[in-house]
Design a protein around this motif. Sequence first.
Motif, PDB file in Angstrom:
ATOM      1  N   ARG A  70       0.830  -1.195   0.000  1.00  0.00           N
ATOM      2  CA  ARG A  70       0.000   0.000   0.000  1.00  0.00           C
ATOM      3  C   ARG A  70       0.869   1.252   0.000  1.00  0.00           C
ATOM      4  N   SER A  71       0.322   2.335  -0.527  1.00  0.00           N
ATOM      5  CA  SER A  71       1.010   3.615  -0.519  1.00  0.00           C
ATOM      6  C   SER A  71       0.639   4.388   0.731  1.00  0.00           C
ATOM      7  N   SER A  72       1.600   5.156   1.271  1.00  0.00           N
ATOM      8  CA  SER A  72       1.352   5.970   2.454  1.00  0.00           C
ATOM      9  C   SER A  72       0.280   7.012   2.178  1.00  0.00           C
ATOM     10  N   SER A  73      -0.579   7.246   3.171  1.00  0.00           N
ATOM     11  CA  SER A  73      -1.615   8.272   3.042  1.00  0.00           C
ATOM     12  C   SER A  73      -1.224   9.550   3.764  1.00  0.00           C
ATOM     13  N   ILE A  74       0.014   9.636   4.262  1.00  0.00           N
ATOM     14  CA  ILE A  74       0.469  10.817   4.985  1.00  0.00           C
ATOM     15  C   ILE A  74       0.860  11.894   3.972  1.00  0.00           C
ATOM     16  N   PRO A  75       0.291  13.104   4.048  1.00  0.00           N
ATOM     17  CA  PRO A  75       0.634  14.163   3.082  1.00  0.00           C
ATOM     18  C   PRO A  75       2.122  14.519   3.142  1.00  0.00           C
ATOM     19  N   HIS A  76       2.718  14.712   1.989  1.00  0.00           N
ATOM     20  CA  HIS A  76       4.115  15.144   1.860  1.00  0.00           C
ATOM     21  C   HIS A  76       5.112  14.142   2.444  1.00  0.00           C
ATOM     22  N   ASP A  77       4.686  12.917   2.641  1.00  0.00           N
ATOM     23  CA  ASP A  77       5.605  11.881   3.139  1.00  0.00           C
ATOM     24  C   ASP A  77       5.276  10.586   2.408  1.00  0.00           C
ATOM     25  N   HIS A  78       5.773  10.486   1.179  1.00  0.00           N
ATOM     26  CA  HIS A  78       5.393   9.388   0.305  1.00  0.00           C
ATOM     27  C   HIS A  78       6.309   8.181   0.487  1.00  0.00           C
ATOM     28  N   TYR A  79       5.724   7.044   0.704  1.00  0.00           N
ATOM     29  CA  TYR A  79       6.453   5.782   0.741  1.00  0.00           C
ATOM     30  C   TYR A  79       5.439   4.653   0.594  1.00  0.00           C
ATOM     31  N   VAL A  80       5.932   3.442   0.374  1.00  0.00           N
ATOM     32  CA  VAL A  80       5.048   2.290   0.294  1.00  0.00           C
ATOM     33  C   VAL A  80       5.337   1.352   1.461  1.00  0.00           C
ATOM     34  N   SER A  81       4.300   0.651   1.884  1.00  0.00           N
ATOM     35  CA  SER A  81       4.411  -0.312   2.977  1.00  0.00           C
ATOM     36  C   SER A  81       3.997  -1.689   2.480  1.00  0.00           C
ATOM     37  N   GLY A  82       4.809  -2.659   2.778  1.00  0.00           N
ATOM     38  CA  GLY A  82       4.485  -4.037   2.440  1.00  0.00           C
ATOM     39  C   GLY A  82       4.184  -4.826   3.700  1.00  0.00           C
ATOM     40  N   ARG A  83       3.106  -5.626   3.645  1.00  0.00           N
ATOM     41  CA  ARG A  83       2.716  -6.440   4.793  1.00  0.00           C
ATOM     42  C   ARG A  83       2.757  -7.906   4.372  1.00  0.00           C
ATOM     43  N   PRO A  84       3.903  -8.563   4.570  1.00  0.00           N
ATOM     44  CA  PRO A  84       4.045  -9.953   4.119  1.00  0.00           C
ATOM     45  C   PRO A  84       3.053 -10.892   4.814  1.00  0.00           C
ATOM     46  N   THR A  85       2.705 -11.952   4.125  1.00  0.00           N
ATOM     47  CA  THR A  85       1.847 -12.998   4.673  1.00  0.00           C
ATOM     48  C   THR A  85       2.555 -14.338   4.485  1.00  0.00           C
ATOM     49  N   ALA A  86       1.875 -15.399   4.819  1.00  0.00           N
ATOM     50  CA  ALA A  86       2.454 -16.728   4.625  1.00  0.00           C
ATOM     51  C   ALA A  86       2.584 -17.071   3.148  1.00  0.00           C
ATOM     52  N   GLU A  87       1.781 -16.426   2.307  1.00  0.00           N
ATOM     53  CA  GLU A  87       1.801 -16.722   0.867  1.00  0.00           C
ATOM     54  C   GLU A  87       2.520 -15.674   0.026  1.00  0.00           C
ATOM     55  N   SER A  88       2.809 -14.495   0.599  1.00  0.00           N
ATOM     56  CA  SER A  88       3.378 -13.410  -0.201  1.00  0.00           C
ATOM     57  C   SER A  88       4.427 -12.648   0.601  1.00  0.00           C
ATOM     58  N   ASN A  89       5.520 -12.280  -0.084  1.00  0.00           N
ATOM     59  CA  ASN A  89       6.542 -11.455   0.577  1.00  0.00           C
ATOM     60  C   ASN A  89       6.350  -9.968   0.289  1.00  0.00           C
ATOM     61  N   ALA A  90       5.168  -9.597  -0.242  1.00  0.00           N
ATOM     62  CA  ALA A  90       4.812  -8.186  -0.503  1.00  0.00           C
ATOM     63  C   ALA A  90       5.845  -7.532  -1.415  1.00  0.00           C
ATOM     64  N   ARG A  91       5.903  -7.997  -2.630  1.00  0.00           N
ATOM     65  CA  ARG A  91       6.931  -7.582  -3.585  1.00  0.00           C
ATOM     66  C   ARG A  91       6.419  -6.519  -4.553  1.00  0.00           C
ATOM     67  N   CYS A  92       7.296  -5.579  -4.904  1.00  0.00           N
ATOM     68  CA  CYS A  92       7.080  -4.643  -6.011  1.00  0.00           C
ATOM     69  C   CYS A  92       8.267  -4.736  -6.958  1.00  0.00           C
ATOM     70  N   SER A  93       8.031  -4.519  -8.244  1.00  0.00           N
ATOM     71  CA  SER A  93       9.129  -4.585  -9.216  1.00  0.00           C
ATOM     72  C   SER A  93       8.892  -3.616 -10.353  1.00  0.00           C
ATOM     73  N   GLN A  94       9.969  -3.311 -11.060  1.00  0.00           N
ATOM     74  CA  GLN A  94       9.921  -2.424 -12.235  1.00  0.00           C
ATOM     75  C   GLN A  94      11.008  -2.859 -13.204  1.00  0.00           C
ATOM     76  N   ARG A  95      10.657  -2.965 -14.468  1.00  0.00           N
ATOM     77  CA  ARG A  95      11.619  -3.341 -15.504  1.00  0.00           C
ATOM     78  C   ARG A  95      12.196  -2.084 -16.132  1.00  0.00           C
ATOM     79  N   VAL A  96      13.512  -2.085 -16.326  1.00  0.00           N
ATOM     80  CA  VAL A  96      14.194  -0.892 -16.824  1.00  0.00           C
ATOM     81  C   VAL A  96      15.068  -1.244 -18.027  1.00  0.00           C
ATOM     82  N   ARG A  97      15.260  -0.263 -18.905  1.00  0.00           N
ATOM     83  CA  ARG A  97      16.149  -0.406 -20.059  1.00  0.00           C
ATOM     84  C   ARG A  97      17.591  -0.171 -19.627  1.00  0.00           C
ATOM     85  N   VAL A  98      18.502  -1.029 -20.064  1.00  0.00           N
ATOM     86  CA  VAL A  98      19.913  -0.878 -19.724  1.00  0.00           C
ATOM     87  C   VAL A  98      20.765  -1.127 -20.967  1.00  0.00           C
TER      88      VAL A  98
END
Length: 211
Positions: A70-98
Amino acid sequence: MRAPAHPRPTRRRGPNGLSVGLAVAALTAAAASTVGLAASAAEPLPNVNLILNGAFDSYPWIWTCDSNVRSSSIPHDHYVSGRPTAESNARCSQRVRVLPNSSYLLYATVRGPFAFVGVSGPAGESASTWSSESSWNTLTTRVTTGPDTTELTVYFHGWYEQASYDVRWVSFTGPGYEPHPCGEPTSPSPTATDGPASPTPSATCWRTYIP
């Protein structure tokens, strides 16, 4: 008695009708131009940040995330929070050109137990690091691409059934072209109750983002 007149010297000409002097000058100029073009082509590209929305405060969202991020709902303080479970490690990814045979630096600001960041590639490229600190701290790791690699995946996640983690900033710097996002926002910014929004790719933009 008048001395015999000297014959007037004639200018030698090459096979194409140019005088020898002009032909040599033309060849020299062409060679110099070729060398100049080769030198320009060999100039390395500048180092740029290849991550889009590394501060999690703009659109398109770009990141591909599990549903328990989830994304932070605090104004002017942007970050994401992951809450791992037994089935998921709360992952985010992005593919980049190199670029092939190039070195890149991954940098992230994280907090919380077992916050992992890393990068992987199709030729076995792999680099990762992690932190278990409860306050904001910096993680860095470096990766070198193979001779045919033109794309890498940058990611972050927590660990299964462990406490939540936060990520405030991610950058991935090295030689390349300044990235430009595809698509426009289709929904409001993610909040504590909304998952990350997906970009809508556009055929007219340079596709740094690959869905």
